[in-house]
Design an enzyme around this catalytic site. Structure first.
Site, PDB file in Angstrom:
ATOM      1  N   LYS A 211       0.851  -1.188   0.000  1.00  0.00           N
ATOM      2  CA  LYS A 211       0.000   0.000   0.000  1.00  0.00           C
ATOM      3  C   LYS A 211       0.887   1.239   0.000  1.00  0.00           C
ATOM      4  CE  LYS A 211      -1.778   2.806   2.878  1.00  0.00           C
ATOM      5  NZ  LYS A 211      -1.783   4.036   2.030  1.00  0.00           N
TER       6      LYS A 211
ATOM      7  N   CYS B 176      13.929  11.119   7.078  1.00  0.00           N
ATOM      8  CA  CYS B 176      14.117  10.768   8.489  1.00  0.00           C
ATOM      9  C   CYS B 176      15.580  10.837   8.915  1.00  0.00           C
ATOM     10  CB  CYS B 176      13.585   9.365   8.754  1.00  0.00           C
ATOM     11  SG  CYS B 176      11.829   9.174   8.470  1.00  0.00           S
TER      12      CYS B 176
ATOM     13  N   GLU C 271      10.782  16.022  15.196  1.00  0.00           N
ATOM     14  CA  GLU C 271      11.003  15.907  13.756  1.00  0.00           C
ATOM     15  C   GLU C 271      10.129  16.916  13.019  1.00  0.00           C
ATOM     16  OE1 GLU C 271      11.671  12.299  10.706  1.00  0.00           O
ATOM     17  OE2 GLU C 271       9.737  12.276  11.724  1.00  0.00           O
TER      18      GLU C 271
ATOM     19  N   GLU D  32      10.096   1.516  10.517  1.00  0.00           N
ATOM     20  CA  GLU D  32      11.106   2.569  10.308  1.00  0.00           C
ATOM     21  C   GLU D  32      10.366   3.879  10.466  1.00  0.00           C
ATOM     22  OE1 GLU D  32      12.878   5.539   9.204  1.00  0.00           O
ATOM     23  OE2 GLU D  32      12.739   4.839   7.128  1.00  0.00           O
TER      24      GLU D  32
END
Length: 457
Positions: free
Chosen positions: A157, A264, A356, A232
């Protein structure tokens, strides 16, 4: 409100719709898993050399379409053309690497009293892969291709905003001769198709790349079925620059601007020894001003747009009006643009320094000595990647061992190589992808004991 039955794909540089794709629902996921289960049984029964040969043909087919795939990535994700070519090439190269692994998925012979013990690596069955929008092609490949090589089927997906390259890869797999239904791509909304894939009892494992918040939900849902998961997740990677380093090489702005900071592994926490702080500040001011931001299809462009308007607003929320910062420029007109930015007045415990941001924004922070550098580097919930810059080999090794991250580079900003393991500590994830052990993550180890003693009298 978005239509649950379709996905509109926008070009982030123009804000124009480039494609409309049907969105899969729960029934579509169920049907895909049923088809994948049948395909996997036949695929796993093939000799490993035959699976490897078919995957190599798939790699050759991808290689013949690298430029097409790259241009598709430019249109749907806003990546620069150079980055997109690397991504398509990475998918091709990983296919070749994984194909070699299919023939080297070795068990062990273990001496045991009264006989011998042998182990087998057997495929899991159907693997569900949920890929993100920031690197649609390579990350889809990282989860899918080693799983295929190990004898599994894959239902992938892709992210709602970037389904086009994944769909094209599935077409190329069929063109290359891979069995029908072995590698299926189901675009859809995360809360519908993604959730159905995670919850499906016929899916043996989930590989998810995305936010820590969503990763936590995926893990919770998998736990209900004792289903293995690889995650992850986010990152807030430190770039530790000691005074004895090549400061200008260490401060390459694309260590945090690559892919417009939507990475990331972006080195968004620039930790500089205080004796070279002003030198670093001056260099970064000039470097940001020189970054070419614009049309990602132009060969000269170095940084493209963000993926969406919502992402622009998220990034902007970390950069208050009037905040002390170094900035570059952006084009006028349509497109999801945000200027290259380095915040210079942040406290180490501020949101911008610890969370982040996922955009072209970094913070510049001074440190005093080695111990202080490690303390600052670890002062975040994440632990995915980072860099250490020094000419002192002993210091490089000490700091590399001390910092709690999964992937460190010394005098380099490279994080990802398909032949080395990749994954994070802390809230950056669970498990490892890529590298020589990638295929074993998609297998169960079966243990068989063979008695060498005669039957009981």
């Amino acid at each position: 409100m978005s239509d649950p039955h379709e996905l509109k794909v926008l070009n982030p540089a123009t804000e124009q719709v480039v494609a409309t794709v049907p969105a899969a629902g729960a029934a579509d996921v169920d049907a895909a898993v049923v088809r994948a289960t049948r395909a996997q049984t036949a695929w796993a029964a093939l000799p490993p050399a035959d699976r490897a040969r078919q995957l190599r043909r798939f790699a050759d087919t991808v290689d013949a379409h690298v430029e097409e795939l790259a241009l598709l990535e430019v249109r749907e994700a806003g990546h620069t053309l150079g980055n997109a070519r690397w991504e398509a090439g990475n998918a091709r190269d990983l296919l070749l690497y994984a194909a070699g692994g299919a023939e080297r998925l070795l068990g062990r012979q273990i001496p045991a009293p009264g006989g011998w013990d042998i182990t087998f690596h057997e495929p899991l069955g159907v693997v569900g892969v949920i890929a993100p929008w920031n690197f649609p092609m390579p990350i889809a490949a990282w989860g899918s291709f080693p799983a295929l090589a190990a004898g599994n089927a894959v239902v992938l997906k892709p992210a709602e905003t970037t389904p086009l390259t994944a769909l094209r890869l599935a077409e190329l797999a069929l063109e290359a001769g891979l069995p029908e239904h072995l590698f299926q791509v189901l675009p859809g909304h995360g809360h519908i198709a993604g959730r159905a894939l995670v919850d499906h009892p016929g899916v043996a494992k989930i590989v998810f790349t995305g936010s820590t918040r969503t990763g936590r939900e995926v893990m919770e849902r998998c736990a209900r079925q004792i289903k293995p998961v690889t995650l992850e997740l986010g990152g807030k990677s430190p770039n530790i620059v000691f005074a004895d380093a090549d400061v200008e090489a260490a401060l390459d702005p694309f260590s945090f601007l690559d892919n417009s900071g939507q990475d990331c592994c972006a080195r968004t926490r620039i930790l500089v020894q205080e004796t070279v702080y002003e030198q670093a500040r001056e260099f970064l001011a000039g470097a940001l001003a020189a970054v070419v931001v614009g049309d990602p299809a132009d060969e000269k462009t170095q940084m493209g747009p963000l993926i969406s308007r919502a992402q622009v607003e998220r990034v902007r929320s970390y950069v208050p009006e009037g905040a002390p910062a170094l900035r570059g420029g952006v084009p006028d007109g349509p497109g999801f643009w945000f200027p290259p930015t380095v915040l210079t007045g942040e406290r180490p415990d501020s949101a911008a320094a610890r969370e982040e941001i996922f955009g072209p924004v970094a913070v510049l922070l001074p440190f005093t000595d080695e111990q202080d550098a490690v303390r600052l580097a670890d002062d975040t919930p994440y632990g995915l990647s980072g860099s250490v810059w020094t000419r002192d080999l002993g210091r490089a090794l000490r700091v590399s061992q001390a910092v709690r991250v999964g992937n460190l580079s010394v005098n380099s900003h490279s994080s990802v190589r398909y032949w080395t393991p990749f994954g994070g500590f802390k809230q950056s994830g669970l498990g490892r992808e890529l590298g020589p052990d990638a295929l074993t993550a998609f297998t169960e180890t079966k243990n068989v004991f063979i008695s060498t003693e005669g039957p009981a009298q």
